[in-house]
Design an enzyme around this catalytic site. Structure first.
Site, short mmCIF file in Angstrom:
data_model
loop_
_atom_site.label_atom_id
_atom_site.label_comp_id
_atom_site.label_asym_id
_atom_site.label_seq_id
_atom_site.Cartn_x
_atom_site.Cartn_y
_atom_site.Cartn_z
N CYS A 51 -2.19 -0.15 7.19
CA CYS A 51 -1.34 1.03 7.12
C CYS A 51 -1.36 1.79 8.44
O CYS A 51 -0.33 2.34 8.86
CB CYS A 51 -1.76 1.92 5.95
SG CYS A 51 -1.46 1.13 4.36
N GLU A 58 1.14 3.94 1.91
CA GLU A 58 1.78 4.34 3.16
C GLU A 58 2.92 3.38 3.53
O GLU A 58 3.98 3.81 3.96
CB GLU A 58 0.76 4.40 4.30
CG GLU A 58 -0.33 5.41 4.10
CD GLU A 58 -1.56 4.88 3.37
OE1 GLU A 58 -2.62 5.51 3.48
OE2 GLU A 58 -1.46 3.83 2.69
N CYS A 110 -5.79 2.53 5.72
CA CYS A 110 -6.51 1.30 6.04
C CYS A 110 -5.98 0.74 7.36
O CYS A 110 -4.98 1.25 7.88
CB CYS A 110 -6.33 0.28 4.91
SG CYS A 110 -4.70 -0.50 4.90
N HIS A 115 0.84 -1.19 0.00
CA HIS A 115 0.00 0.00 0.00
C HIS A 115 0.89 1.25 0.00
O HIS A 115 2.07 1.18 0.34
CB HIS A 115 -0.90 0.01 1.23
CG HIS A 115 -2.00 -1.00 1.18
ND1 HIS A 115 -3.12 -0.90 1.96
CD2 HIS A 115 -2.16 -2.13 0.44
CE1 HIS A 115 -3.93 -1.92 1.71
NE2 HIS A 115 -3.35 -2.69 0.80
#
Length: 159
Positions: free
Chosen positions: A89, A58, A86, A56
């Site tokens: 993250c 991040e 999310c 992801h």
């Protein structure tokens, strides 16, 4: 307070979200890690490009920053991300310990485009045996011993 500095950095995170999306690397998410006035980490969602569900924006930005700064703590940094993190993250951010996180789109905005993490938030509260993916306790004396060894290890680094 959100000023011109923050707007400039958020624009870069949003541009990364578009760049990654247009390349087909993954969903429309971008992030940067900033220390002072310097961008020390960049990332966008690369789940499809890397076949890595943890890639992801991040997480990739945190990995980039930690690699460049040769540290596992980002205590003197800020994260700018194009969307509210999310659960995965969020966990990575807390482990990295930045000063603050700025986000543009919300988790509700993400859900509206089929990136809905609400089931994960719900699953966190469900007993292990009742989770959609069962979690089964499997005690191990050997695993317990490794923990005991860690506890008395003289040169350990806590984080």
């Amino acid at each position: 307070m959100i000023g011109e500095r923050e707007k400039r950095f958020m624009q870069i995170a949003v541009e990364l979200s578009r760049e990654g999306m247009e390349k087909g690397d993954g969903g429309p998410f971008g992030a940067i890690v900033v220390r002072g006035e310097e961008i020390v980490g960049r990332g966008w969602n690369s789940v499809l490009a890397l076949n890595d569900p943890t890639a992801h924006a991040e997480v990739t930005a945190i990995r980039d920053a930690c690699s460049k700064l040769n540290t596992f703590q980002l205590h003197d940094c800020e994260i700018y991300t194009s969307c509210e993190p999310c659960p995965m993250c969020l966990g990575a951010i807390y482990w990295a310990r930045p000063q603050r996180v700025y986000f543009a789109n919300t988790k509700e905005d993400a859900a509206a485009i089929d990136f809905d993490d609400s089931f994960i938030y719900r699953e966190i509260q469900v007993p292990h045996a009742d989770k959609k993916i069962p979690f089964i306790a499997f005690p191990s004396d050997a695993a317990r011993q490794v923990f005991k060894d860690w506890q008395v290890k003289g040169d350990r680094t806590l984080y």
